[in-house]
Design an enzyme around this catalytic site. Sequence first.
Site, PDB file in Angstrom:
ATOM      1  N   ASN A   1       0.754   0.181   6.215  1.00  0.00           N
ATOM      2  CA  ASN A   1       1.181  -0.622   5.063  1.00  0.00           C
ATOM      3  C   ASN A   1       1.872  -1.852   5.637  1.00  0.00           C
ATOM      4  OD1 ASN A   1       2.115  -1.737   2.688  1.00  0.00           O
ATOM      5  ND2 ASN A   1       3.923  -0.417   2.584  1.00  0.00           N
ATOM      6  N   GLY A   2       1.403  -3.032   5.242  1.00  0.00           N
ATOM      7  CA  GLY A   2       2.054  -4.263   5.717  1.00  0.00           C
ATOM      8  C   GLY A   2       0.991  -5.277   6.100  1.00  0.00           C
TER       9      GLY A   2
ATOM     10  N   LYS B   1       3.119  -2.872  -7.238  1.00  0.00           N
ATOM     11  CA  LYS B   1       4.494  -2.752  -7.719  1.00  0.00           C
ATOM     12  C   LYS B   1       5.453  -3.592  -6.884  1.00  0.00           C
ATOM     13  CE  LYS B   1       7.863  -1.508 -10.264  1.00  0.00           C
ATOM     14  NZ  LYS B   1       7.981  -2.207 -11.559  1.00  0.00           N
TER      15      LYS B   1
ATOM     16  N   ARG C   1       1.509   1.594  -6.063  1.00  0.00           N
ATOM     17  CA  ARG C   1       1.740   0.642  -4.955  1.00  0.00           C
ATOM     18  C   ARG C   1       0.478  -0.101  -4.586  1.00  0.00           C
ATOM     19  NH1 ARG C   1       6.381   1.533  -2.028  1.00  0.00           N
ATOM     20  NH2 ARG C   1       5.447   0.561  -0.209  1.00  0.00           N
TER      21      ARG C   1
ATOM     22  N   TRP D   1      -3.708  -1.935  -1.267  1.00  0.00           N
ATOM     23  CA  TRP D   1      -3.711  -3.191  -2.025  1.00  0.00           C
ATOM     24  C   TRP D   1      -4.135  -4.226  -1.006  1.00  0.00           C
ATOM     25  CZ3 TRP D   1      -0.185  -7.600  -2.034  1.00  0.00           C
ATOM     26  CH2 TRP D   1      -0.461  -8.490  -3.064  1.00  0.00           C
TER      27      TRP D   1
ATOM     28  N   CYS E   1       0.857  -1.186   0.000  1.00  0.00           N
ATOM     29  CA  CYS E   1       0.000   0.000   0.000  1.00  0.00           C
ATOM     30  C   CYS E   1       0.894   1.237   0.000  1.00  0.00           C
ATOM     31  CB  CYS E   1      -0.857   0.010   1.249  1.00  0.00           C
ATOM     32  SG  CYS E   1      -1.740  -1.518   1.530  1.00  0.00           S
TER      33      CYS E   1
ATOM     34  N   GLU F   1       0.412 -10.326 -17.378  1.00  0.00           N
ATOM     35  CA  GLU F   1       0.168  -9.394 -16.253  1.00  0.00           C
ATOM     36  C   GLU F   1      -0.402  -8.059 -16.719  1.00  0.00           C
ATOM     37  OE1 GLU F   1       3.421  -7.894 -13.896  1.00  0.00           O
ATOM     38  OE2 GLU F   1       4.826  -8.111 -15.535  1.00  0.00           O
TER      39      GLU F   1
ATOM     40  N   GLU G   1       9.670 -14.819 -19.234  1.00  0.00           N
ATOM     41  CA  GLU G   1       9.464 -13.384 -18.967  1.00  0.00           C
ATOM     42  C   GLU G   1       8.504 -12.784 -19.986  1.00  0.00           C
ATOM     43  OE1 GLU G   1       9.782 -11.512 -16.636  1.00  0.00           O
ATOM     44  OE2 GLU G   1       9.617  -9.515 -17.483  1.00  0.00           O
TER      45      GLU G   1
ATOM     46  N   HIS H   1       6.293 -32.698 -24.706  1.00  0.00           N
ATOM     47  CA  HIS H   1       5.911 -33.502 -23.520  1.00  0.00           C
ATOM     48  C   HIS H   1       4.626 -32.978 -22.894  1.00  0.00           C
ATOM     49  CE1 HIS H   1       9.761 -35.512 -23.787  1.00  0.00           C
ATOM     50  NE2 HIS H   1      10.337 -34.334 -23.914  1.00  0.00           N
TER      51      HIS H   1
ATOM     52  N   LYS I   1       5.070 -10.884 -18.896  1.00  0.00           N
ATOM     53  CA  LYS I   1       4.751  -9.516 -19.340  1.00  0.00           C
ATOM     54  C   LYS I   1       3.368  -9.491 -19.975  1.00  0.00           C
ATOM     55  CE  LYS I   1       6.977  -7.103 -17.557  1.00  0.00           C
ATOM     56  NZ  LYS I   1       7.622  -8.013 -16.724  1.00  0.00           N
TER      57      LYS I   1
HETATM   58  C1  AGP Z   1       7.076  -8.014 -12.861  1.00  0.00           C
HETATM   59  O1  AGP Z   1       6.625  -7.320 -13.995  1.00  0.00           O
HETATM   60  C2  AGP Z   1       6.137  -7.944 -11.698  1.00  0.00           C
HETATM   61  N1  AGP Z   1       5.881  -6.585 -11.357  1.00  0.00           N
HETATM   62  C3  AGP Z   1       6.586  -8.802 -10.529  1.00  0.00           C
HETATM   63  O2  AGP Z   1       6.740 -10.132 -10.988  1.00  0.00           O
HETATM   64  C4  AGP Z   1       7.899  -8.389  -9.840  1.00  0.00           C
HETATM   65  O3  AGP Z   1       8.986  -8.651 -10.700  1.00  0.00           O
HETATM   66  C5  AGP Z   1       8.058  -9.219  -8.560  1.00  0.00           C
HETATM   67  O4  AGP Z   1       6.975  -8.920  -7.706  1.00  0.00           O
HETATM   68  C6  AGP Z   1       9.383  -8.943  -7.829  1.00  0.00           C
HETATM   69  O5  AGP Z   1       9.419  -7.600  -7.425  1.00  0.00           O
HETATM   70  P1  AGP Z   1      10.832  -7.031  -6.909  1.00  0.00           P
HETATM   71  O6  AGP Z   1      11.781  -7.099  -8.079  1.00  0.00           O
HETATM   72  O7  AGP Z   1      10.544  -5.619  -6.483  1.00  0.00           O
HETATM   73  O8  AGP Z   1      11.300  -7.893  -5.774  1.00  0.00           O
END
Ligand code: AGP
Length: 606
Positions: A103-104, A601, A27, A77, A2, A486, A479, A502, A483
């Site tokens: 936050n947490g 994020k 965030r 969040w 958050c 997400e 990756e 397989h 991308k």
């Molecule tokens: C990647 O596009 C995502 N935002 C997510 O997988 C991110 O890489 C992951 O949460 C790790 O975050 P960090 O690099 O801040 O530890």
Amino acid sequence: MCGIIGYIGNSDATPVLIDGLKKLEYRGYDSSGVGVIDSTKDRIIVRKSSGKISNLENLIRTKPVGKSSIGISHTRWATHGAPTTVNAHPHLDGSGKIVIVHNGIIENYETLKTALKKQGHTFKSDTDTEIVSHLIEKYYKGNLRAAVGRAVRDLEGAFALGVISTHEPDKLIAARIGSPLIIGLGKKENFIASDVPAILDKTRKIIYLKDGEMAEITKDKVDVFNFAGKKVNAKVHTITFNIDAVKKQGYPHFMMKEMHEQADVIQKMIKARIGKTGIALDGIGLTQKQLSSFKKIIILACGTAYHAGMVGKYVIEKLAKIPVSVDAASEFRYRDPIVDRKTLVIAISQSGETADTLAGVREAKRRGARVITICNVVGSSIVRESDGVLYTHAGPEISVASTKAYTAQIAMLYLLAFKLAGPAKKEIKKLISEFKKVPALYKDILKNKAEIARVAKKNSHFGCFLFLGRNVNYPSALEGALKLKEISYIPAEGYAAGEMKHGPIALIDEYRAVVCVAVKSDVYEKMISNIQEIRARKGKIIAIATKGDKEIDKHVNYVIHVPKTSDLLTPLVVALPLQLFAYYVAVKLGCDVDQPRNLAKSVTVE
Ligand code: AGP
């Protein structure tokens, strides 16, 4: 994760709070709210709304809070409790005289809530946060800071707190363990925030509150204490990156801006770390001899950072001949890992706040490993708990989808591999000279982005994608799939191309799209065979191929060309077209590219 903002000073608090929240929306954006003490100093006014911060702004326009010199605010969040208005922060205590933002995650909140209920407290929300305001109420005996200091000692888990009260209307209290919280020092005004961009247009003087610390803040003074109430000397940092770094600078999305920044980020890294005498990895806290003394390396990370770590495995093993394993950080600490003093653990994290990665670092240290972190945020929690750090200095990455942080992480792993292997070796020298060309290759690819956009739009109707790669581009496939899924919400799976027969080949028909990373390499012919297997089953194929490769045109439906580079460096180069492909599909589908649903994020909860 958050976002928190707090303000105390001579300006009207609410506009400052809303403006700061908007800069923290990346965030988390399930719901948001503000809480201020009104001009009578005797009333707390709270406004909360589910959804984006614009909903909160509209609410305040229809139900103004009036002028105030002190307030706290929050963008959420959801971890506990649905993203509803009643669960939005801030949360009041039973008396209505204390209000907090958090936050947490409070791991023992149910136990505490049950005990508080037995003492007559009643609750309005399903959140863990609300119990903290009631704990402060329980312990308040005339000193707000002391009451907060006593309350946090009951908490287990991670928290960054902002607290204000009509008991002491000229004080803002902050406290943290496990979640980031900074204090901004202004003129006749002070701030708290989860992250620097939120207040950078107000002040560049920042205190990074450390775990186990709290602050008593007035508009003229900031005092920092430990939870036992002992004053500590807090270091004041001056932030150097500029406010534009956190604005879109004319790009339609932060993601597009950050994809364009990759060339400069890598160029800066080359300039700063590749010198005549070798590779400068200052901050790592290890000599060349110590580096070479490790018997194995374990890389810990999550999400995109995990994929970067997988590239690191191929590169370090090939060049430095040191065994490397890569763990999803959320798995590492529970698998009873074999770690000792001869193990180098490399944590990779853009934010430096990912709870799973932080927990993995703590477990690795507990087992005696040396831990270094590749990170993009100075002074973040994971960095502070590591023995050494390699900062990527990619600048703030605002878009939830990680792009420049990913390529910066990979680039740092190449530099580490060069250093481990010995940069003076002929083979390494050749690679380094190829590595130095990467920024120019990015610019070359960006010149072709209209073609990538065309291919993406032509394929944005597919309901499912498979991404295939081999060897050092197997992580590139993973990756690329992450991308796409997400930001476009299209199911997409990354797979080692050799594994397709397989199982995944059962998916292939004319309704599936397959993105194949098929650049010229030792495994190119194998990739062509996989492509032919897909074609035989009418799968639609989009190939990422090396410029000048005419052979591949015969086998696929679309080709996105990338400039030629050394086989081992191709993950750096193919990352950009895969990012652009995902971006243009998501834009075509009208998705919220920078703030995809359900994501944040940095995931500061396990
Ligand atoms: C990647 O596009 C995502 N935002 C997510 O997988 C991110 O890489 C992951 O949460 C790790 O975050 P960090 O690099 O801040 O530890």
